[in-house]
Design a protein around this motif. Sequence first.
Motif, PDB file in Angstrom:
ATOM      1  N   SER A  88       0.834  -1.207   0.000  1.00 54.29           N
ATOM      2  CA  SER A  88       0.000   0.000   0.000  1.00 54.29           C
ATOM      3  C   SER A  88       0.860   1.245   0.000  1.00 54.29           C
ATOM      4  O   SER A  88       0.568   2.221  -0.705  1.00 54.29           O
ATOM      5  CB  SER A  88      -0.929   0.001   1.213  1.00 54.29           C
ATOM      6  N   GLN A  89       1.920   1.228   0.789  1.00 58.19           N
ATOM      7  CA  GLN A  89       2.812   2.390   0.851  1.00 58.19           C
ATOM      8  C   GLN A  89       3.378   2.717  -0.525  1.00 58.19           C
ATOM      9  O   GLN A  89       3.416   3.882  -0.938  1.00 58.19           O
ATOM     10  CB  GLN A  89       3.951   2.110   1.837  1.00 58.19           C
ATOM     11  N   ARG A  90       3.789   1.696  -1.232  1.00 59.33           N
ATOM     12  CA  ARG A  90       4.376   1.915  -2.555  1.00 59.33           C
ATOM     13  C   ARG A  90       3.352   2.513  -3.523  1.00 59.33           C
ATOM     14  O   ARG A  90       3.637   3.495  -4.225  1.00 59.33           O
ATOM     15  CB  ARG A  90       4.906   0.584  -3.105  1.00 59.33           C
ATOM     16  N   TYR A  91       2.160   1.943  -3.550  1.00 58.32           N
ATOM     17  CA  TYR A  91       1.126   2.432  -4.473  1.00 58.32           C
ATOM     18  C   TYR A  91       0.665   3.843  -4.106  1.00 58.32           C
ATOM     19  O   TYR A  91       0.490   4.697  -4.990  1.00 58.32           O
ATOM     20  CB  TYR A  91      -0.073   1.481  -4.471  1.00 58.32           C
ATOM     21  N   ILE A  92       0.458   4.088  -2.822  1.00 58.75           N
ATOM     22  CA  ILE A  92      -0.049   5.394  -2.392  1.00 58.75           C
ATOM     23  C   ILE A  92       0.977   6.495  -2.667  1.00 58.75           C
ATOM     24  O   ILE A  92       0.640   7.592  -3.121  1.00 58.75           O
ATOM     25  CB  ILE A  92      -0.426   5.376  -0.897  1.00 58.75           C
ATOM     26  N   THR A  93       2.226   6.200  -2.402  1.00 58.10           N
ATOM     27  CA  THR A  93       3.284   7.184  -2.662  1.00 58.10           C
ATOM     28  C   THR A  93       3.315   7.562  -4.141  1.00 58.10           C
ATOM     29  O   THR A  93       3.381   8.743  -4.502  1.00 58.10           O
ATOM     30  CB  THR A  93       4.643   6.626  -2.225  1.00 58.10           C
ATOM     31  N   GLU A  94       3.267   6.561  -4.998  1.00 58.18           N
ATOM     32  CA  GLU A  94       3.335   6.811  -6.438  1.00 58.18           C
ATOM     33  C   GLU A  94       2.078   7.515  -6.941  1.00 58.18           C
ATOM     34  O   GLU A  94       2.160   8.462  -7.737  1.00 58.18           O
ATOM     35  CB  GLU A  94       3.520   5.484  -7.189  1.00 58.18           C
ATOM     36  N   LEU A  95       0.922   7.096  -6.470  1.00 58.01           N
ATOM     37  CA  LEU A  95      -0.341   7.614  -6.984  1.00 58.01           C
ATOM     38  C   LEU A  95      -0.591   9.060  -6.579  1.00 58.01           C
ATOM     39  O   LEU A  95      -1.245   9.808  -7.303  1.00 58.01           O
ATOM     40  CB  LEU A  95      -1.484   6.727  -6.474  1.00 58.01           C
ATOM     41  N   THR A  96      -0.080   9.483  -5.422  1.00 55.12           N
ATOM     42  CA  THR A  96      -0.407  10.822  -4.913  1.00 55.12           C
ATOM     43  C   THR A  96       0.791  11.763  -4.860  1.00 55.12           C
ATOM     44  O   THR A  96       0.693  12.856  -4.310  1.00 55.12           O
ATOM     45  CB  THR A  96      -1.033  10.731  -3.504  1.00 55.12           C
ATOM     46  N   LYS A  97       1.912  11.389  -5.457  1.00 54.61           N
ATOM     47  CA  LYS A  97       3.133  12.183  -5.310  1.00 54.61           C
ATOM     48  C   LYS A  97       3.019  13.574  -5.918  1.00 54.61           C
ATOM     49  O   LYS A  97       3.708  14.505  -5.490  1.00 54.61           O
ATOM     50  CB  LYS A  97       4.329  11.435  -5.888  1.00 54.61           C
ATOM     51  N   THR A  98       2.160  13.742  -6.915  1.00 53.44           N
ATOM     52  CA  THR A  98       2.010  15.063  -7.537  1.00 53.44           C
ATOM     53  C   THR A  98       0.811  15.829  -6.992  1.00 53.44           C
ATOM     54  O   THR A  98       0.546  16.947  -7.442  1.00 53.44           O
ATOM     55  CB  THR A  98       1.868  14.930  -9.067  1.00 53.44           C
ATOM     56  N   ASN A  99       0.090  15.254  -6.032  1.00 54.72           N
ATOM     57  CA  ASN A  99      -1.024  15.974  -5.415  1.00 54.72           C
ATOM     58  C   ASN A  99      -0.505  17.168  -4.626  1.00 54.72           C
ATOM     59  O   ASN A  99       0.640  17.171  -4.154  1.00 54.72           O
ATOM     60  CB  ASN A  99      -1.812  15.063  -4.476  1.00 54.72           C
ATOM     61  N   ALA A 100      -1.349  18.164  -4.459  1.00 57.81           N
ATOM     62  CA  ALA A 100      -0.962  19.320  -3.648  1.00 57.81           C
ATOM     63  C   ALA A 100      -0.563  18.877  -2.245  1.00 57.81           C
ATOM     64  O   ALA A 100       0.355  19.434  -1.636  1.00 57.81           O
ATOM     65  CB  ALA A 100      -2.117  20.316  -3.588  1.00 57.81           C
ATOM     66  N   GLU A 101      -1.247  17.864  -1.734  1.00 56.07           N
ATOM     67  CA  GLU A 101      -0.903  17.276  -0.435  1.00 56.07           C
ATOM     68  C   GLU A 101      -0.948  15.763  -0.575  1.00 56.07           C
ATOM     69  O   GLU A 101      -2.023  15.166  -0.535  1.00 56.07           O
ATOM     70  CB  GLU A 101      -1.881  17.740   0.647  1.00 56.07           C
ATOM     71  N   PRO A 102       0.196  15.125  -0.781  1.00 58.15           N
ATOM     72  CA  PRO A 102       0.199  13.669  -0.949  1.00 58.15           C
ATOM     73  C   PRO A 102      -0.427  12.945   0.248  1.00 58.15           C
ATOM     74  O   PRO A 102      -0.297  13.390   1.385  1.00 58.15           O
ATOM     75  CB  PRO A 102       1.691  13.337  -1.079  1.00 58.15           C
ATOM     76  N   THR A 103      -1.093  11.847  -0.046  1.00 57.57           N
ATOM     77  CA  THR A 103      -1.706  11.028   1.006  1.00 57.57           C
ATOM     78  C   THR A 103      -0.640  10.239   1.743  1.00 57.57           C
ATOM     79  O   THR A 103       0.288   9.702   1.136  1.00 57.57           O
ATOM     80  CB  THR A 103      -2.732  10.066   0.383  1.00 57.57           C
ATOM     81  N   LYS A 104      -0.777  10.154   3.060  1.00 54.78           N
ATOM     82  CA  LYS A 104       0.121   9.344   3.879  1.00 54.78           C
ATOM     83  C   LYS A 104      -0.574   8.053   4.297  1.00 54.78           C
ATOM     84  O   LYS A 104      -1.769   8.048   4.581  1.00 54.78           O
ATOM     85  CB  LYS A 104       0.566  10.125   5.129  1.00 54.78           C
ATOM     86  N   LEU A 105       0.199   6.977   4.347  1.00 52.94           N
ATOM     87  CA  LEU A 105      -0.339   5.678   4.743  1.00 52.94           C
ATOM     88  C   LEU A 105      -0.099   5.429   6.227  1.00 52.94           C
ATOM     89  O   LEU A 105       1.001   5.660   6.736  1.00 52.94           O
ATOM     90  CB  LEU A 105       0.308   4.557   3.937  1.00 52.94           C
ATOM     91  N   ILE A 106      -1.134   4.945   6.891  1.00 47.79           N
ATOM     92  CA  ILE A 106      -1.042   4.558   8.302  1.00 47.79           C
ATOM     93  C   ILE A 106      -1.001   3.039   8.418  1.00 47.79           C
ATOM     94  O   ILE A 106      -1.881   2.348   7.898  1.00 47.79           O
ATOM     95  CB  ILE A 106      -2.243   5.088   9.105  1.00 47.79           C
ATOM     96  N   ALA A 107       0.012   2.522   9.091  1.00 52.24           N
ATOM     97  CA  ALA A 107       0.000   1.139   9.550  1.00 52.24           C
ATOM     98  C   ALA A 107      -0.810   1.142  10.843  1.00 52.24           C
ATOM     99  O   ALA A 107      -0.327   1.600  11.882  1.00 52.24           O
ATOM    100  CB  ALA A 107       1.415   0.630   9.786  1.00 52.24           C
ATOM    101  N   ALA A 108      -2.041   0.683  10.754  1.00 56.75           N
ATOM    102  CA  ALA A 108      -3.022   0.938  11.813  1.00 56.75           C
ATOM    103  C   ALA A 108      -3.098  -0.196  12.821  1.00 56.75           C
ATOM    104  O   ALA A 108      -3.117  -1.374  12.447  1.00 56.75           O
ATOM    105  CB  ALA A 108      -4.405   1.169  11.195  1.00 56.75           C
TER     106      ALA A 108
END
Length: 408
Positions: free
Chosen positions: A227-247
């Motif tokens: 999930s970390q890998r996909y989320i980092t890549e998918l949101t890297k150009t967003n104004a505020e990239p999404t962060k992943l929580i290991a919950a």
Amino acid sequence: MNDSLKQKIKQFVLTGINEEKAAAVPDPFWQGLRNAGTELWLDTGDMDEAEKNWSVEMTALTTNNTLVNKEIQKGIYDDFIEKAKVIVSELPLEEQIVEIAFILNARHGMRLAKKFGGKVSVELHTNTAHNFDAIIDYGLRYHDINPEQFIVKVPYTAVGLLGARRLRELGVKINFTLEFSARQNVMVAAITKPNYCNVFLGRIGAYIKDNSLGSGEGGGERAVISSQRYITELTKTNAEPTKLIAASLRNFDQLDALAGTDVFTMPTKVASEGKLNLSGKFSSKVGVVYPVDLTDEAVVYAPEKIWNVTDKELELAKSLDKDCPKSGNELIDRVHQAGCGDMFPYLSERDLKFIADDGKIPKHERWAHRIESGELAIDTLLNLAGLASFTADQAELDERIRKIITTS
């Protein structure tokens, strides 16, 4: 509800909060995790336990329906509920109960925010999970109470995806919750663009182990890293990239195994045991591919859907973002049309009751043939079971409110 009553409730929530600021000192152990790239949150609503573990390196606390219910059931808010009843007395009884539940979440969140000075994740009532207007209304009201520190938790439902998307457009901080796979988080990140999304990793391992599909080792960890890998890549150009929580980490070893993940939410027991048992010399593990211990028979149930994302699923998420559905039902229908129906299966009321009756970890045997056929998937079952579990805890909290306001 009219705006005048909403403002009265806001003032009631904010009045008389006199928490003494928790003492916090630097801790080299936790600094080691911060240096590895991980933000540290405590996963508790218990203020005393939080204070025992709080350090300068920690930035937030997170609560949920279960954790807040534990605090309410101690009786520490009974007098406060009596006073809240007066504020909402013009509402019908069931609306009073839901409103007081909101008041309690907001009040406890504010006490945590004042005492620890960090961010606080606050939860919506579970009856809003499929109600777009209610998600927006209560999300905005939390934001109005404390826009800097409150992060609103919205659950993974079709309507939740659309409601959280709208709240983000309105500037509300969102912690999107109850995800159990990389592909669910791809949907969340693409459609909603939240500040945070989650993998509830402990329950992944528990599902595998409790249902004799393997030892449970590696499943949750692999889902987090993927999930970390996909989320980092998918949101890297967003104004505020999404962060992943290991919950909701389950054991202290995961502090090391998942170092470098954007955020940890740590139960206080895991935090304290980590300090006792680990060296504090952490390095990022975000490039590790953890093996998952599964039985030979388990492969027919496609457990790899928990950590793998297909091109079809990725394109679906992007298309739903580009041409956003107008309703939860439209979103679900489009998911099925794309051949990804096991992400939002059509289920009967009887099915949903079975899931609720099973508890947090579904009984695999009941669903095995539907999982094997591709109608259902393990991550979907875990999500539905998680929401049902939170709903049960919310009902217990609501019942305490009901007894107090109807017998006083």
